[in-house]
Design an enzyme around this catalytic site. Structure first.
Site, mmCIF file in Angstrom:
data_model
loop_
_atom_site.group_PDB
_atom_site.id
_atom_site.type_symbol
_atom_site.label_atom_id
_atom_site.label_comp_id
_atom_site.label_asym_id
_atom_site.label_seq_id
_atom_site.Cartn_x
_atom_site.Cartn_y
_atom_site.Cartn_z
ATOM 1 N N LYS A 16 0.820 -1.222 0.000
ATOM 2 C CA LYS A 16 0.000 0.000 0.000
ATOM 3 C C LYS A 16 0.848 1.265 0.000
ATOM 4 C CE LYS A 16 -0.748 -0.480 5.009
ATOM 5 N NZ LYS A 16 0.014 -1.747 5.108
ATOM 6 N N ARG A 18 -5.442 2.066 12.116
ATOM 7 C CA ARG A 18 -5.138 0.639 12.223
ATOM 8 C C ARG A 18 -6.049 -0.102 13.184
ATOM 9 N NH1 ARG A 18 1.360 -0.595 11.942
ATOM 10 N NH2 ARG A 18 1.693 0.214 9.839
ATOM 11 N N ARG A 50 12.196 -8.099 2.144
ATOM 12 C CA ARG A 50 12.391 -6.657 2.016
ATOM 13 C C ARG A 50 13.757 -6.234 2.542
ATOM 14 N NH1 ARG A 50 7.606 -2.902 4.130
ATOM 15 N NH2 ARG A 50 8.207 -3.775 6.155
ATOM 16 N N ARG A 62 15.356 -5.151 8.319
ATOM 17 C CA ARG A 62 14.825 -4.621 9.568
ATOM 18 C C ARG A 62 14.411 -5.722 10.533
ATOM 19 N NH1 ARG A 62 10.412 -0.533 7.273
ATOM 20 N NH2 ARG A 62 9.216 -1.841 8.677
ATOM 21 N N ARG A 118 3.258 -10.048 13.276
ATOM 22 C CA ARG A 118 2.657 -8.802 12.786
ATOM 23 C C ARG A 118 1.373 -9.085 12.025
ATOM 24 N NH1 ARG A 118 7.025 -5.870 9.321
ATOM 25 N NH2 ARG A 118 5.404 -4.268 9.137
#
Length: 263
Positions: free
Chosen positions: A40, A115, A149, A193, A204
Site C-alpha cells: 500500500k 489501524r 524486504r 529490519r 505482525r
C-alpha cells in the site's frame, strides 16, 4: 534471493456483512488499507503525485522519530521489535498534527492509518474520508514479501529479493545492484529490519488480523470500502487508477494472462 512458486494456500476473508458500495470517484481524502507487505505504501507513493496530494505515512513519521532518538521514537522501536502496534493515542496525535499542514488542504492519502477501530472512531471526529481502499494478498505472499524486504539505511529506498509466482500472482523481485543501494554516494549496506524477520512478520500479520481487519467491517458499513486484489504489484497501477476514476496518460494496461484468469 527467495523464490516463492505455489498455487496453494488459498486466501479467504469474510467480507463486511452489511457493506454497501463505495461512493463514485473522484476521491481526494483517501485511506489505503492492507496487511503489512501488501504494497500500500508503494501504491500510495505513485498515486499521490498524480492526484497532487501528499501521502501521510505513519510508518515514515514514526521511523523519523526513531532516527531522531526522540522519546516517542524509543518507545516505537521497542514495540516494533516485538511485532506489536503503537498505542492508538500516539498515532492519532501525530496524524492530526500532520493534517494541519498546508499541503494537506486539498486532500491526502493515509498510508497505514487508522489501524484499529478506536483510531477510526477518533479520526471520524476530525475528518471525513472519501474512500477506503483495501489491498489484498494471500498470507503466504505477504510473509515472503516482508521477509524479502531490504532497506537502504541512508536514503530509505526499498528493495525486495523475493520472487512470487503462482496462484494468479506475478511479482518479480526488485533487486539492488551488488547488494548496494546505488543511489547513495558511499553505497551503504542494505538493512534487513528487525520487524521484517520471519518470526516477527508472522506475529505482525496475526496482530493485523486481530486489531486491524475489523476495520473492513467498520468502513464497509459506512459505504466507504473499495476492495482491490493485488496480482502484479506495480503492474496493477492501471487497474487501480481506473477504479479510482483517475486519468493518467502513460500508464498502460499490463496483460498478464494468469492474473487475468484468476480474477
Amino acid at each position: 534471493r527467495a523464490t516463492i512458486r505455489t498455487h496453494t494456500h488459498a486466501h479467504t476473508r469474510a467480507a463486511a456483512t452489511t457493506a454497501t458500495p463505495p461512493p463514485p470517484p473522484p476521491y481526494r481524502r483517501i485511506a489505503f488499507f492492507g496487511a503489512p507487505g501488501v504494497g500500500k505504501g508503494t501504491f500510495a507513493s505513485r498515486v499521490a503525485p498524480i492526484l497532487g496530494v501528499p501521502t501521510i505515512s505513519t510508518g515514515d513519521i514514526l521511523r523519523k522519530e526513531i532516527k531522531e532518538g526522540s522519546e516517542v521514537g524509543r518507545l516505537v522501536e521497542e514495540i516494533n521489535a516485538r511485532g506489536d502496534l503503537v498505542p492508538d493515542e500516539v498515532v492519532t496525535r501525530i496524524v492530526a498534527e500532520r493534517l494541519r499542514e498546508e499541503d494537506c488542504r486539498d486532500g491526502w492519502i493515509l498510508d497505514g492509518y487508522p489501524r484499529t477501530t478506536q483510531q477510526a472512531e477518533d479520526f471520524e471526529k476530525l475528518h471525513a474520508l472519501d474512500v477506503v481502499i483495501d489491498f489484498e494478498l494471500p498470507e503466504w505472499a505477504l510473509v515472503a514479501k516482508l521477509a524479502g524486504r531490504r532497506l537502504c539505511e541512508q536514503c530509505g529506498r526499498q528493495f525486495n529479493v523475493a520472487e512470487i509466482e503462482g496462484g494468479g500472482l506475478h511479482m518479480p523481485p526488485l533487486l539492488p545492484h551488488e547488494g548496494m543501494c546505488g543511489d547513495c554516494d558511499d553505497d551503504p549496506p542494505l538493512e534487513h529490519r528487525a520487524d521484517d524477520q520471519e518470526a516477527v512478520v508472522e506475529k505482525r500479520l496475526r496482530v493485523y488480523q486481530t486489531q486491524t481487519a475489523p476495520l473492513i467491517d467498520f468502513y464497509g458499513q459506512r459505504g466507504l470500502l473499495l476492495t482491490f486484489p493485488v496480482r502484479m504489484g506495480l503492474g496493477d497501477m492501471p487497474r487501480l487508477l481506473k477504479e479510482m476514476g483517475v486519468e493518467a496518460p502513460g500508464y498502460e494496461e499490463v496483460d498478464f494472462p494468469e492474473a487475468a484468469a484468476a480474477q
